[in-house]
Design a protein around this motif. Structure first.
Motif, PDB file in Angstrom:
ATOM      1  N   ALA A  10     -17.342 -18.791 -58.234  1.00 60.29           N
ATOM      2  CA  ALA A  10     -16.477 -17.658 -57.920  1.00 60.29           C
ATOM      3  C   ALA A  10     -15.027 -18.094 -58.062  1.00 60.29           C
ATOM      4  O   ALA A  10     -14.657 -19.216 -57.710  1.00 60.29           O
ATOM      5  CB  ALA A  10     -16.732 -17.167 -56.500  1.00 60.29           C
ATOM      6  N   GLY A  11     -14.223 -17.194 -58.591  1.00 63.09           N
ATOM      7  CA  GLY A  11     -12.790 -17.432 -58.712  1.00 63.09           C
ATOM      8  C   GLY A  11     -12.024 -16.351 -57.973  1.00 63.09           C
ATOM      9  O   GLY A  11     -12.618 -15.449 -57.372  1.00 63.09           O
ATOM     10  N   PRO A  12     -10.705 -16.407 -58.024  1.00 64.18           N
ATOM     11  CA  PRO A  12      -9.893 -15.423 -57.308  1.00 64.18           C
ATOM     12  C   PRO A  12     -10.246 -13.970 -57.628  1.00 64.18           C
ATOM     13  O   PRO A  12     -10.156 -13.110 -56.756  1.00 64.18           O
ATOM     14  CB  PRO A  12      -8.461 -15.769 -57.747  1.00 64.18           C
ATOM     15  CG  PRO A  12      -8.515 -17.241 -58.037  1.00 64.18           C
ATOM     16  CD  PRO A  12      -9.876 -17.455 -58.648  1.00 64.18           C
ATOM     17  N   ALA A  13     -10.689 -13.693 -58.835  1.00 64.06           N
ATOM     18  CA  ALA A  13     -11.051 -12.318 -59.203  1.00 64.06           C
ATOM     19  C   ALA A  13     -12.301 -11.833 -58.468  1.00 64.06           C
ATOM     20  O   ALA A  13     -12.583 -10.635 -58.454  1.00 64.06           O
ATOM     21  CB  ALA A  13     -11.262 -12.222 -60.718  1.00 64.06           C
ATOM     22  N   ALA A  15     -12.780 -12.171 -55.204  1.00 63.07           N
ATOM     23  CA  ALA A  15     -12.459 -12.125 -53.775  1.00 63.07           C
ATOM     24  C   ALA A  15     -13.131 -10.953 -53.062  1.00 63.07           C
ATOM     25  O   ALA A  15     -13.645 -11.114 -51.949  1.00 63.07           O
ATOM     26  CB  ALA A  15     -10.946 -12.078 -53.572  1.00 63.07           C
ATOM     27  N   ASP A  16     -13.149  -9.784 -53.675  1.00 61.22           N
ATOM     28  CA  ASP A  16     -13.781  -8.620 -53.036  1.00 61.22           C
ATOM     29  C   ASP A  16     -15.277  -8.861 -52.808  1.00 61.22           C
ATOM     30  O   ASP A  16     -15.804  -8.567 -51.735  1.00 61.22           O
ATOM     31  CB  ASP A  16     -13.602  -7.359 -53.890  1.00 61.22           C
ATOM     32  CG  ASP A  16     -12.196  -6.805 -53.809  1.00 61.22           C
ATOM     33  OD1 ASP A  16     -11.716  -6.584 -52.685  1.00 61.22           O
ATOM     34  OD2 ASP A  16     -11.587  -6.596 -54.883  1.00 61.22           O
ATOM     35  N   THR A  17     -15.949  -9.399 -53.810  1.00 58.59           N
ATOM     36  CA  THR A  17     -17.389  -9.665 -53.712  1.00 58.59           C
ATOM     37  C   THR A  17     -17.677 -10.701 -52.641  1.00 58.59           C
ATOM     38  O   THR A  17     -18.573 -10.522 -51.808  1.00 58.59           O
ATOM     39  CB  THR A  17     -17.939 -10.135 -55.076  1.00 58.59           C
ATOM     40  OG1 THR A  17     -17.728  -9.101 -56.030  1.00 58.59           O
ATOM     41  CG2 THR A  17     -19.409 -10.484 -54.990  1.00 58.59           C
ATOM     42  N   VAL A  18     -16.925 -11.795 -52.652  1.00 59.95           N
ATOM     43  CA  VAL A  18     -17.135 -12.860 -51.663  1.00 59.95           C
ATOM     44  C   VAL A  18     -16.872 -12.321 -50.260  1.00 59.95           C
ATOM     45  O   VAL A  18     -17.648 -12.580 -49.335  1.00 59.95           O
ATOM     46  CB  VAL A  18     -16.270 -14.096 -51.986  1.00 59.95           C
ATOM     47  CG1 VAL A  18     -16.342 -15.117 -50.863  1.00 59.95           C
ATOM     48  CG2 VAL A  18     -16.707 -14.717 -53.319  1.00 59.95           C
ATOM     49  N   ASP A  19     -15.812 -11.562 -50.096  1.00 59.92           N
ATOM     50  CA  ASP A  19     -15.504 -10.985 -48.792  1.00 59.92           C
ATOM     51  C   ASP A  19     -16.665 -10.117 -48.302  1.00 59.92           C
ATOM     52  O   ASP A  19     -17.073 -10.210 -47.141  1.00 59.92           O
ATOM     53  CB  ASP A  19     -14.219 -10.161 -48.872  1.00 59.92           C
ATOM     54  CG  ASP A  19     -13.792  -9.625 -47.525  1.00 59.92           C
ATOM     55  OD1 ASP A  19     -13.433 -10.428 -46.643  1.00 59.92           O
ATOM     56  OD2 ASP A  19     -13.827  -8.388 -47.350  1.00 59.92           O
ATOM     57  N   THR A  20     -17.211  -9.288 -49.167  1.00 56.41           N
ATOM     58  CA  THR A  20     -18.341  -8.425 -48.793  1.00 56.41           C
ATOM     59  C   THR A  20     -19.552  -9.258 -48.373  1.00 56.41           C
ATOM     60  O   THR A  20     -20.178  -8.985 -47.337  1.00 56.41           O
ATOM     61  CB  THR A  20     -18.714  -7.506 -49.974  1.00 56.41           C
ATOM     62  OG1 THR A  20     -17.601  -6.652 -50.255  1.00 56.41           O
ATOM     63  CG2 THR A  20     -19.940  -6.665 -49.657  1.00 56.41           C
ATOM     64  N   LEU A  21     -19.885 -10.272 -49.158  1.00 54.83           N
ATOM     65  CA  LEU A  21     -21.060 -11.104 -48.845  1.00 54.83           C
ATOM     66  C   LEU A  21     -20.871 -11.879 -47.541  1.00 54.83           C
ATOM     67  O   LEU A  21     -21.809 -11.986 -46.736  1.00 54.83           O
ATOM     68  CB  LEU A  21     -21.360 -12.055 -50.004  1.00 54.83           C
ATOM     69  CG  LEU A  21     -21.842 -11.391 -51.296  1.00 54.83           C
ATOM     70  CD1 LEU A  21     -21.845 -12.393 -52.451  1.00 54.83           C
ATOM     71  CD2 LEU A  21     -23.223 -10.777 -51.109  1.00 54.83           C
ATOM     72  N   TRP A  42      -9.039 -14.586 -49.410  1.00 57.03           N
ATOM     73  CA  TRP A  42     -10.084 -15.113 -50.291  1.00 57.03           C
ATOM     74  C   TRP A  42      -9.540 -15.430 -51.678  1.00 57.03           C
ATOM     75  O   TRP A  42      -9.949 -16.418 -52.296  1.00 57.03           O
ATOM     76  CB  TRP A  42     -11.265 -14.150 -50.381  1.00 57.03           C
ATOM     77  CG  TRP A  42     -12.250 -14.374 -49.289  1.00 57.03           C
ATOM     78  CD1 TRP A  42     -12.556 -13.532 -48.265  1.00 57.03           C
ATOM     79  CD2 TRP A  42     -13.049 -15.535 -49.089  1.00 57.03           C
ATOM     80  NE1 TRP A  42     -13.495 -14.102 -47.441  1.00 57.03           N
ATOM     81  CE2 TRP A  42     -13.815 -15.336 -47.932  1.00 57.03           C
ATOM     82  CE3 TRP A  42     -13.190 -16.744 -49.775  1.00 57.03           C
ATOM     83  CZ2 TRP A  42     -14.708 -16.289 -47.445  1.00 57.03           C
ATOM     84  CZ3 TRP A  42     -14.073 -17.693 -49.297  1.00 57.03           C
ATOM     85  CH2 TRP A  42     -14.817 -17.462 -48.144  1.00 57.03           C
ATOM     86  N   ARG A  43      -8.624 -14.613 -52.169  1.00 58.91           N
ATOM     87  CA  ARG A  43      -8.036 -14.902 -53.486  1.00 58.91           C
ATOM     88  C   ARG A  43      -7.402 -16.290 -53.486  1.00 58.91           C
ATOM     89  O   ARG A  43      -7.567 -17.058 -54.432  1.00 58.91           O
ATOM     90  CB  ARG A  43      -7.007 -13.841 -53.865  1.00 58.91           C
ATOM     91  CG  ARG A  43      -7.628 -12.586 -54.390  1.00 58.91           C
ATOM     92  CD  ARG A  43      -6.593 -11.612 -54.973  1.00 58.91           C
ATOM     93  NE  ARG A  43      -7.238 -10.335 -55.129  1.00 58.91           N
ATOM     94  CZ  ARG A  43      -7.238  -9.362 -54.221  1.00 58.91           C
ATOM     95  NH1 ARG A  43      -6.568  -9.512 -53.093  1.00 58.91           N
ATOM     96  NH2 ARG A  43      -7.882  -8.241 -54.451  1.00 58.91           N
ATOM     97  N   GLY A  44      -6.675 -16.589 -52.424  1.00 57.84           N
ATOM     98  CA  GLY A  44      -6.060 -17.909 -52.321  1.00 57.84           C
ATOM     99  C   GLY A  44      -7.082 -19.019 -52.168  1.00 57.84           C
ATOM    100  O   GLY A  44      -6.995 -20.063 -52.823  1.00 57.84           O
ATOM    101  N   LEU A  45      -8.065 -18.799 -51.304  1.00 59.51           N
ATOM    102  CA  LEU A  45      -9.091 -19.825 -51.081  1.00 59.51           C
ATOM    103  C   LEU A  45      -9.886 -20.118 -52.340  1.00 59.51           C
ATOM    104  O   LEU A  45     -10.201 -21.274 -52.644  1.00 59.51           O
ATOM    105  CB  LEU A  45     -10.038 -19.385 -49.963  1.00 59.51           C
ATOM    106  CG  LEU A  45      -9.445 -19.337 -48.558  1.00 59.51           C
ATOM    107  CD1 LEU A  45     -10.420 -18.667 -47.585  1.00 59.51           C
ATOM    108  CD2 LEU A  45      -9.092 -20.738 -48.084  1.00 59.51           C
TER     109      LEU A  45
END
Length: 167
Positions: A10-13, A15-21, A42-45
């Motif tokens: 996963a990359g910064p793009a 972030a929405d998906t990772v946040d949801t999961l 998340w984008r930064g992380l």
């Protein structure tokens, strides 16, 4: 619909998906109030080289993720991968997705011969069986956490006695 599961970083793009999961996992565990990172966070992380998030997808749809932090282990003087979370959505469970995520993380660790360490709740027998089937050792240890609201009151001048911190 294809049945092939793909695993990718996963990359910064993402972030929405990772946040949801992450929020799905936290809700599942009853810990939603502890998730305080934002999508921008998340984008930064996800742009950091020490943070690894691998996404499992089928036909572009997210099925789950595994996250880890590369950090130094002071006793060995070497880096390890500290696995933070693994989550597979209910609709994708019992189909090898969790195993695929763990093996993808192992492949990442194998590049540098890193040990992977993580925690599992004592009452999560299913997860313990899963990890044992992968060949992981299970070790009993009490995990302690010290939140700022607990330690900050102890740092007042009235409570600091018997030592002096030298800068």
């Amino acid at each position: 619909m294809t049945s092939i599961v793909t695993i990718r970083s996963a990359g910064p793009a993402d972030a929405d998906t990772v946040d949801t999961l992450v929020r799905e996992l936290a809700a599942h565990e009853g810990d939603s109030e502890h998730v305080t990172v934002s999508v921008d966070g998340w984008r930064g992380l996800l742009g950091r080289s020490d943070i690894i998030v691998l996404l499992a997808e089928r036909a572009g749809e997210p099925l789950g993720y595994v996250s880890a932090l590369r950090r130094v282990h002071l006793w060995s003087g070497r880096d390890i991968l500290a696995l933070d979370d693994i989550w597979v959505r209910a609709s994708a469970r019992d189909a090898g997705v969790g195993r695929a995520l763990m093996l993808a993380l192992a492949r990442t660790a194998a590049e540098d011969g890193l040990v992977i360490r993580w925690e599992v709740k004592p009452d999560n027998a299913g997860a313990q069986r899963f990890y044992q089937r992968l060949g992981a050792g299970l070790f009993t240890k009490v995990i302690a956490g010290w939140r700022p609201e607990s330690y900050l009151p102890l740092l007042s001048p009235e409570t600091e006695t018997g030592y002096r911190l030298v800068p």
